[in-house]
Design a protein around this motif. Structure first.
Motif, PDB file in Angstrom:
ATOM      1  N   SER A  99       0.836  -1.205   0.000  1.00 58.79           N
ATOM      2  CA  SER A  99       0.000   0.000   0.000  1.00 58.79           C
ATOM      3  C   SER A  99       0.870   1.254   0.000  1.00 58.79           C
ATOM      4  O   SER A  99       2.044   1.215   0.368  1.00 58.79           O
ATOM      5  N   PHE A 100       0.251   2.321  -0.425  1.00 56.57           N
ATOM      6  CA  PHE A 100       0.889   3.636  -0.359  1.00 56.57           C
ATOM      7  C   PHE A 100      -0.182   4.685  -0.122  1.00 56.57           C
ATOM      8  O   PHE A 100      -1.382   4.432  -0.340  1.00 56.57           O
ATOM      9  N   GLN A 101       0.230   5.845   0.330  1.00 54.35           N
ATOM     10  CA  GLN A 101      -0.703   6.932   0.616  1.00 54.35           C
ATOM     11  C   GLN A 101      -0.528   8.056  -0.406  1.00 54.35           C
ATOM     12  O   GLN A 101       0.588   8.398  -0.796  1.00 54.35           O
ATOM     13  N   VAL A 102      -1.673   8.620  -0.810  1.00 53.21           N
ATOM     14  CA  VAL A 102      -1.695   9.759  -1.721  1.00 53.21           C
ATOM     15  C   VAL A 102      -2.401  10.911  -1.024  1.00 53.21           C
ATOM     16  O   VAL A 102      -3.487  10.725  -0.448  1.00 53.21           O
ATOM     17  N   THR A 103      -1.777  12.097  -1.069  1.00 53.24           N
ATOM     18  CA  THR A 103      -2.369  13.284  -0.449  1.00 53.24           C
ATOM     19  C   THR A 103      -2.492  14.373  -1.512  1.00 53.24           C
ATOM     20  O   THR A 103      -1.494  14.774  -2.126  1.00 53.24           O
ATOM     21  N   VAL A 104      -3.719  14.843  -1.726  1.00 50.06           N
ATOM     22  CA  VAL A 104      -3.977  15.910  -2.697  1.00 50.06           C
ATOM     23  C   VAL A 104      -4.278  17.189  -1.929  1.00 50.06           C
ATOM     24  O   VAL A 104      -5.275  17.273  -1.212  1.00 50.06           O
ATOM     25  N   GLY A 105      -3.396  18.185  -2.108  1.00 52.70           N
ATOM     26  CA  GLY A 105      -3.607  19.461  -1.433  1.00 52.70           C
ATOM     27  C   GLY A 105      -3.689  19.309   0.061  1.00 52.70           C
ATOM     28  O   GLY A 105      -2.871  18.623   0.694  1.00 52.70           O
ATOM     29  N   THR A 106      -4.714  19.922   0.638  1.00 51.14           N
ATOM     30  CA  THR A 106      -4.910  19.851   2.087  1.00 51.14           C
ATOM     31  C   THR A 106      -5.864  18.739   2.486  1.00 51.14           C
ATOM     32  O   THR A 106      -6.226  18.628   3.661  1.00 51.14           O
ATOM     33  N   ASN A 107      -6.294  17.903   1.531  1.00 53.71           N
ATOM     34  CA  ASN A 107      -7.210  16.810   1.841  1.00 53.71           C
ATOM     35  C   ASN A 107      -6.497  15.739   2.669  1.00 53.71           C
ATOM     36  O   ASN A 107      -5.267  15.602   2.592  1.00 53.71           O
ATOM     37  N   PRO A 108      -7.245  14.954   3.444  1.00 49.66           N
ATOM     38  CA  PRO A 108      -6.623  13.880   4.236  1.00 49.66           C
ATOM     39  C   PRO A 108      -5.971  12.843   3.324  1.00 49.66           C
ATOM     40  O   PRO A 108      -6.425  12.616   2.200  1.00 49.66           O
TER      41      PRO A 108
END
Length: 699
Positions: A518-527
C-alpha cells in the motif's frame, strides 16, 4: 567729363542699392529662415578703361552642405521628440516606482488579499476585500488597455495634421521652384524666394526625412529617403485615412486595416511601407504600429495567463463578460485585456472564491482553493505531478507480476511482554501452567511447526528454536524492548497447545493475514488516502482506485508509466506504506511549470515580440513589462535630448554662417555711406566744372 559723370552716377546708384540691401538685412536679422544677402559688384569697362560699376542680382551667403545637415538632423530630432509625449502618458499611468500605483503593485495587493483570506477562509470581510481587489485589478488592466488604444487613435490624429502640413509645404516648394526658375532666367534676384524655399524644405524635414537635389539650374527636387519624389515644379499630394481604432487594428499590407501614407491618391505608393520615413511621421507610425501594439501584446499576454493560471487552480476568477476565457493560442486573445473582468458568476456568488468554480466545489470554510492560488497561481508552478518510470501498461496480468522482484509486504506479529526481564530463564514467566510448554506456529505456505519452550529457555533461545524450526527464514527475533517479534512474508498463525505459553508471551492466538502492499496519496490539504494493491489487482484496477481519490487524476503516459496529477492543480504527496509499490513503479514527484508566456508572433498582426522572459511568475512578468516600458521612455528621452542638442548646434553654426550680423552690417553701412558721399561729391565737382566750362563761352 561725361565719362566721369557716368562713373560717379553708377557708383551712386550701386551705393544706394547697397544701402537698400543692408537695410533689408538689418530689418530681417531676427526673421526665421532669412539669410544674409550681398550685392555683387563688377567693374564697368569700356575700351579697356574702367568707366563705372555694375550691380548683379542679390545672392545669399549659405553653405548647402550645412543646410543639408540641418534638414537631416531636423528629421532625426523630430522622430525622437514626437514620441516623448506618448511615453510620458504611459509613465504617468504607471506612476513612480515607489508610488504603489502601478499594475505590478495592484497584482501584489491581489496576492496579499488571497494570502490573508487563505488564513481565515470563513471571514466574510476578507472575502469581500478579495473580490474588491480582484475587480480593481481587472479595472486597471482595462484602463491601461484603453489608454493604449486611445493613444494609437491620437497618433492617427497627429498623422493627419502632419500630412496636411506637409502637403501645404510641398505645394509652396513647387510654386517657389517655378517662380525662382522664371525670375532667374530674367536675371532677377531670387535670394529671398530661395530663403522661403529652404524654410519650407526644413519644415517638411520635421515630418519626413527628405533630401533636396538641384535640377535644371535653380529647380530643387525634394525626395524621400526611399527615392520617392515629393516636389519639383509640381507637388505630390500625400494621403492618409484615419481609422476607427480598435485593439485588433494593425498596419500591415495587404490585410491590415490601418492606413499608410500614400502618394498621389489613396491607392498610390505607400511610403510608410517603404521604411526609412523618418521625422515626426516616422515616429508616429512607429508608436502606432510597433511600440503601443507591443505594449498591448504584453498586456494581453499577461491577462490571458492571469486568467488561465487562476482557472488551472480551480477558480475561474477572471473572464470576459460572458464568463469565458479565450483559448490560450496565438491570435485568439488579442484585445482580451480590454474585456477582462471578474467572472459574472463570482460577482453573483462571491463565496465561489473560497469554494472554487469546479464541480464539486470545495467544502465551506476549506482553504484548499485559496492555498492553491497563493502557492501556485502567484508562483512558478501549476501543480505537482507524480510520474513513474516502469512500464505497467500490460493490464491483463496482476500488477505484482509486472515487477522484478515482485512487490513484498512483510507481516509483523510482536508479543507485548518483555521476555528479557525473566532471567536467567523463563521458568518464572507468569501465566504458564507447566513446562515444557508448546504452541503451534504456521507461516503461510511453509506450513506448521510445533515450538517447545522449556523452563531453562531464555528469550533468545526461544527465537533461535523458532528459526531452527523454519530453516533459512530468520522469522523470529527479540526486539530492543525484549519482545518476541515474528516477521514473515505471508500469513502468521499462532495456536496454544494448552500450557498458555502464547498468552504469557503477549500474543493473541489466531491468524494475522499478510498485509497488502500500500501507499498513501495526499492531494492538497485533503486527508491522505491509502491505496492497497491486492494480489490479483491489475493496472486497470489500480487506476480505478486512484481516480476515486477526490481531486486526483491518474493515467498511463505513452510509455506506460503511471502519472498522477491533481485534477484542479495544487500540491501532491505520495509515500510508500507497505511493500514499496511506489518505488517498484519508479514514481517520483516533480513540479510542473505553467505554460510559458509567449514571446513571438503576437499582437493584432501576429508579427510582434514582447522582448520579455517566457518563464516567469505573474508578478515578475508584469514588473518586467513595466520596467521595459520605463527603460524605453528613459532611452527615448535621452535620445531626444541628444538629438535636439545636436540640432541646436547645427542650427547655431548655420546661423553664424548664413545669418545677419547687425554689427557687421552697420560697419558695412558706414563703408557704403562713405562711398555714397564720395560719389556724390564727385558728381558735384563734375557739375561745377561743367558749369565753369559753359560760363567760359560768351553768350
Amino acid at each position: 567729363m561725361s565719362i566721369s559723370l557716368d562713373t560717379a552716377l553708377s557708383g551712386l546708384q550701386v551705393a544706394q542699392l547697397q544701402v537698400d540691401t543692408i537695410s533689408a538685412n538689418i530689418a530681417n536679422a531676427s526673421t526665421p529662415g532669412y539669410t544674409n544677402k550681398i550685392l555683387p559688384q563688377t567693374t564697368q569697362i569700356i575700351g579697356g578703361q574702367a568707366v563705372g560699376v555694375n550691380a548683379s542680382a542679390l545672392t545669399r551667403i549659405v553653405n548647402q552642405t550645412l543646410i543639408r545637415d540641418v534638414n537631416q538632423q531636423t528629421s532625426v530630432s523630430g522622430y525622437a521628440s514626437i514620441q516623448q509625449s506618448y511615453f510620458q502618458q504611459i509613465q504617468n499611468f504607471q506612476g513612480s516606482p515607489t508610488g504603489g500605483t502601478s499594475l505590478s503593485d495592484q497584482l501584489a495587493s491581489l496576492d496579499n488579499a488571497f494570502t490573508q483570506f487563505s488564513q481565515s477562509p470563513s471571514d466574510p470581510t476578507l472575502l469581500s476585500q478579495t473580490l474588491t481587489t480582484a475587480q480593481q485589478t481587472a479595472s486597471q488592466i482595462n484602463n491601461f488597455s484603453n489608454l493604449l488604444t486611445n493613444m494609437r487613435a491620437q497618433t492617427e490624429a497627429d498623422i493627419s495634421a502632419n500630412v496636411k502640413t506637409v502637403n501645404s509645404d510641398l505645394s509652396t516648394i513647387a510654386q517657389l521652384n517655378v517662380q525662382i526658375t522664371t525670375l532667374a532666367q530674367q536675371g532677377q534676384s531670387v535670394a529671398d524666394l530661395q530663403d522661403q524655399r529652404d524654410t519650407a524644405i526644413n519644415d517638411v524635414s520635421k515630418y519626413i526625412q527628405v533630401s533636396a537635389t538641384t535640377t535644371n539650374g535653380n529647380m530643387l527636387s525634394v525626395v524621400t529617403a526611399s527615392g520617392a519624389v515629393l516636389a519639383s515644379n509640381t507637388a505630390q499630394t500625400l494621403y492618409f485615412t484615419p481609422s476607427n481604432m480598435l485593439p485588433t487594428s494593425y498596419y500591415g499590407p495587404p490585410s491590415g486595416n490601418l492606413s499608410g501614407i500614400t502618394i498621389g491618391s489613396p491607392t498610390g505608393t505607400d511610403i510608410a511601407a517603404q521604411g526609412n520615413l523618418g521625422g515626426q511621421l516616422g515616429g508616429l507610425l512607429n508608436i502606432r504600429d510597433q511600440t503601443l501594439p507591443t505594449y498591448g501584446a504584453q498586456l494581453d499576454e499577461f491577462s490571458i495567463n492571469l486568467a488561465s493560471r487562476f482557472q488551472k487552480e480551480g477558480l475561474s476568477l477572471f473572464t470576459d463578460g460572458n464568463g469565458k476565457i479565450p483559448a490560450n493560442t496565438p491570435g485568439n486573445y488579442v484585445g482580451f485585456s480590454t474585456l477582462i473582468q471578474v467572472n459574472p458568476a463570482i460577482i453573483a456568488n462571491p463565496v465561489l472564491i473560497q469554494q472554487g468554480t469546479t464541480n464539486p466545489p470545495e467544502p465551506v470554510d476549506s482553504s484548499e482553493v485559496l492555498n492553491r492560488i497563493t502557492q501556485n497561481t502567484f508562483g512558478n508552478y501549476q501543480y505537482q505531478q507524480a510520474t513513474g518510470s516502469v512500464n505497467i501498461s500490460n493490464t491483463l496480468q496482476p500488477l505484482d507480476s509486472l515487477f522484478a522482484p515482485p512487490l513484498t509486504a512483510n507481516n509483523n506479529v510482536t508479543g507485548t511482554v518483555n521476555l528479557a526481564t525473566y532471567a536467567p530463564n523463563l521458568s518464572t514467566l507468569p501465566g504458564v501452567t507447566s513446562f515444557p510448554a508448546t504452541f503451534d506456529l504456521t507461516l503461510g505456505a511453509l506450513g506448521t511447526q510445533t515450538i517447545t519452550v522449556n523452563s531453562t529457555d531464555t528469550a533468545a533461545s526461544v527465537a533461535a528454536n523458532i528459526n531452527a524450526a523454519f530453516p533459512g527464514t530468520n522469522v523470529a527475533s527479540i526486539n530492543i524492548q525484549g519482545q518476541l517479534a515474528l516477521n514473515y512474508n505471508g500469513d502468521i498463525t499462532v495456536a496454544d497447545d494448552g500450557e498458555n505459553i502464547v498468552q504469557a508471551m503477549g500474543f493473541t492466538a489466531g491468524t494475522t493475514p499478510m498485509p497488502q502492499p500500500s501507499f498513501q496519496v495526499t492531494v492538497g490539504t485533503n486527508p491522505p488516502v491509502t491505496i492497497s494493491i491486492a494480489p490479483a489487482d491489475t493496472t486497470t484496477q489500480l487506476l480505478a482506485k486512484l481516480n476515486a481519490v477526490p481531486g486526483l487524476t491518474a493515467s498511463l503516459n505513452g510509455s506506460g508509466f503511471l502519472v498522477m496529477t491533481p485534477t484542479n492543480g495544487g500540491s501532491l504527496g505520495a509515500i510508500d506504506v507497505i511493500g514499496g509499490a511506489l518505488s517498484a513503479m519508479g514514481v517520483a514527484i516533480s513540479n510542473v511549470a505553467f505554460q510559458p508566456f509567449r514571446q513571438n508572433n503576437l499582437g493584432p498582426g501576429g508579427n510582434l515580440s514582447t522582448g520579455l522572459l517566457a518563464n516567469s511568475k505573474l508578478q515578475d512578468y508584469i514588473a518586467s513589462s513595466i520596467s521595459d516600458q520605463s527603460e524605453a521612455a528613459n532611452l527615448n528621452q535621452t535620445q531626444s535630448a541628444q538629438e535636439t542638442s545636436y540640432l541646436n548646434t547645427l542650427q547655431t553654426q548655420n546661423t553664424n554662417l548664413s545669418g545677419v550680423s547687425v554689427d557687421q552690417e552697420m560697419t558695412h553701412l558706414i563703408q557704403v555711406q562713405s562711398a555714397y558721399t564720395a560719389a556724390a561729391k564727385m558728381i558735384t565737382a563734375t557739375q561745377t566744372l561743367f558749369q565753369d566750362l559753359i560760363n567760359a563761352f560768351p553768350n
